[in-house]
Each structure stands twice: as structure tokens, then as C-alpha cells.
Design a protein around this motif. Structure first.
Motif, PDB file in Angstrom:
ATOM      1  N   GLU A 184     -27.549 -18.241 -57.767  1.00  0.00           N
ATOM      2  CA  GLU A 184     -27.038 -19.606 -57.817  1.00  0.00           C
ATOM      3  C   GLU A 184     -27.282 -20.354 -56.510  1.00  0.00           C
ATOM      4  N   ALA A 185     -27.094 -19.697 -55.377  1.00  0.00           N
ATOM      5  CA  ALA A 185     -27.304 -20.340 -54.075  1.00  0.00           C
ATOM      6  C   ALA A 185     -28.769 -20.747 -53.900  1.00  0.00           C
ATOM      7  N   ALA A 186     -29.688 -19.882 -54.315  1.00  0.00           N
ATOM      8  CA  ALA A 186     -31.115 -20.196 -54.211  1.00  0.00           C
ATOM      9  C   ALA A 186     -31.480 -21.353 -55.140  1.00  0.00           C
ATOM     10  N   LEU A 187     -30.916 -21.367 -56.329  1.00  0.00           N
ATOM     11  CA  LEU A 187     -31.154 -22.458 -57.271  1.00  0.00           C
ATOM     12  C   LEU A 187     -30.641 -23.781 -56.698  1.00  0.00           C
ATOM     13  N   GLU A 188     -29.439 -23.754 -56.135  1.00  0.00           N
ATOM     14  CA  GLU A 188     -28.858 -24.954 -55.538  1.00  0.00           C
ATOM     15  C   GLU A 188     -29.757 -25.489 -54.422  1.00  0.00           C
ATOM     16  N   GLN A 189     -30.232 -24.611 -53.553  1.00  0.00           N
ATOM     17  CA  GLN A 189     -31.115 -25.035 -52.458  1.00  0.00           C
ATOM     18  C   GLN A 189     -32.416 -25.622 -52.990  1.00  0.00           C
ATOM     19  N   ALA A 190     -32.972 -25.021 -54.020  1.00  0.00           N
ATOM     20  CA  ALA A 190     -34.220 -25.515 -54.602  1.00  0.00           C
ATOM     21  C   ALA A 190     -34.028 -26.919 -55.173  1.00  0.00           C
ATOM     22  N   ILE A 191     -32.905 -27.155 -55.836  1.00  0.00           N
ATOM     23  CA  ILE A 191     -32.628 -28.468 -56.424  1.00  0.00           C
ATOM     24  C   ILE A 191     -32.397 -29.500 -55.327  1.00  0.00           C
ATOM     25  N   ILE A 192     -31.660 -29.132 -54.291  1.00  0.00           N
ATOM     26  CA  ILE A 192     -31.417 -30.033 -53.162  1.00  0.00           C
ATOM     27  C   ILE A 192     -32.740 -30.435 -52.523  1.00  0.00           C
ATOM     28  N   GLN A 193     -33.616 -29.490 -52.289  1.00  0.00           N
ATOM     29  CA  GLN A 193     -34.913 -29.783 -51.681  1.00  0.00           C
ATOM     30  C   GLN A 193     -35.751 -30.692 -52.580  1.00  0.00           C
ATOM     31  N   LEU A 194     -35.737 -30.432 -53.865  1.00  0.00           N
ATOM     32  CA  LEU A 194     -36.496 -31.259 -54.805  1.00  0.00           C
ATOM     33  C   LEU A 194     -35.990 -32.705 -54.781  1.00  0.00           C
ATOM     34  N   LEU A 195     -34.687 -32.879 -54.824  1.00  0.00           N
ATOM     35  CA  LEU A 195     -34.120 -34.223 -54.806  1.00  0.00           C
ATOM     36  C   LEU A 195     -34.396 -34.931 -53.483  1.00  0.00           C
ATOM     37  N   GLN A 219     -36.986 -34.489 -51.595  1.00  0.00           N
ATOM     38  CA  GLN A 219     -38.402 -34.865 -51.634  1.00  0.00           C
ATOM     39  C   GLN A 219     -38.611 -36.135 -52.453  1.00  0.00           C
ATOM     40  N   GLN A 220     -37.707 -36.393 -53.385  1.00  0.00           N
ATOM     41  CA  GLN A 220     -37.778 -37.591 -54.215  1.00  0.00           C
ATOM     42  C   GLN A 220     -37.086 -38.787 -53.558  1.00  0.00           C
ATOM     43  N   GLY A 221     -36.535 -38.569 -52.354  1.00  0.00           N
ATOM     44  CA  GLY A 221     -35.913 -39.664 -51.614  1.00  0.00           C
ATOM     45  C   GLY A 221     -34.404 -39.764 -51.724  1.00  0.00           C
ATOM     46  N   TYR A 222     -33.780 -38.801 -52.389  1.00  0.00           N
ATOM     47  CA  TYR A 222     -32.335 -38.826 -52.505  1.00  0.00           C
ATOM     48  C   TYR A 222     -31.702 -38.136 -51.295  1.00  0.00           C
ATOM     49  N   PRO A 223     -30.708 -38.768 -50.681  1.00  0.00           N
ATOM     50  CA  PRO A 223     -30.048 -38.132 -49.535  1.00  0.00           C
ATOM     51  C   PRO A 223     -29.103 -37.015 -49.995  1.00  0.00           C
ATOM     52  N   TYR A 224     -28.903 -36.032 -49.138  1.00  0.00           N
ATOM     53  CA  TYR A 224     -27.978 -34.934 -49.445  1.00  0.00           C
ATOM     54  C   TYR A 224     -26.885 -34.903 -48.393  1.00  0.00           C
ATOM     55  N   THR A 225     -25.651 -34.833 -48.848  1.00  0.00           N
ATOM     56  CA  THR A 225     -24.503 -34.680 -47.968  1.00  0.00           C
ATOM     57  C   THR A 225     -23.655 -33.542 -48.521  1.00  0.00           C
ATOM     58  N   PRO A 226     -23.390 -32.513 -47.711  1.00  0.00           N
ATOM     59  CA  PRO A 226     -22.527 -31.427 -48.185  1.00  0.00           C
ATOM     60  C   PRO A 226     -21.157 -31.965 -48.607  1.00  0.00           C
ATOM     61  N   GLY A 227     -20.588 -31.373 -49.624  1.00  0.00           N
ATOM     62  CA  GLY A 227     -19.320 -31.831 -50.165  1.00  0.00           C
ATOM     63  C   GLY A 227     -18.204 -31.972 -49.156  1.00  0.00           C
ATOM     64  N   GLY A 228     -18.138 -31.074 -48.180  1.00  0.00           N
ATOM     65  CA  GLY A 228     -17.087 -31.122 -47.173  1.00  0.00           C
ATOM     66  C   GLY A 228     -17.182 -32.318 -46.245  1.00  0.00           C
TER      67      GLY A 228
END
Length: 56
Positions: free
Chosen positions: A6-17, A19-28
Motif C-alpha cells: 500500500e505504501a508503494a502504491l501511494e507513493q506511485a500515485i503521488i508521483q504520477l499526480l 508529474q501532472q502538475g497537482y501539488p501534494y501536501t501530507p495530511g498532517g
């Protein structure tokens, strides 16, 4: 052999998004009340981005 979990899947999705220009902010780090699932300001800010992606 490494396992795809699950952790690897989450990281892969975060990286993909990202790359598409979506910002990522950890939930905390999100500024929201604990009982709020969606952040209204983020939804408003993202409207233009989503519309631009649909048009392209």
C-alpha cells in the motif's frame, strides 16, 4: 524481491499526480478541522486547474 504494498502504491500515485502538475501536501500539514474531509478552499482553487485539463 521487494513487495508492492500500500505504501508503494501511494507513493506511485503521488508521483504520477505531481508529474501532472497537482501539488501534494501530507495530511498532517493541512490546515483543516479534524472532522473536515474536504478542504473547501482547495476545491475552489483547483476548479480552474481541472477545467484547463479537461479542455486540453
Amino acid at each position: 524481491m521487494s513487495s508492492f504494498n500500500e505504501a508503494a502504491l501511494e507513493q506511485a500515485i503521488i508521483q504520477l499526480l505531481e508529474q501532472q502538475g497537482y501539488p501534494y501536501t501530507p495530511g498532517g500539514e493541512l490546515e483543516r478541522a479534524p472532522n473536515e474531509v474536504l478542504i473547501q478552499e482547495d476545491l475552489r482553487r483547483g476548479e480552474g486547474h481541472a477545467e484547463a485539463r479537461v479542455r486540453s
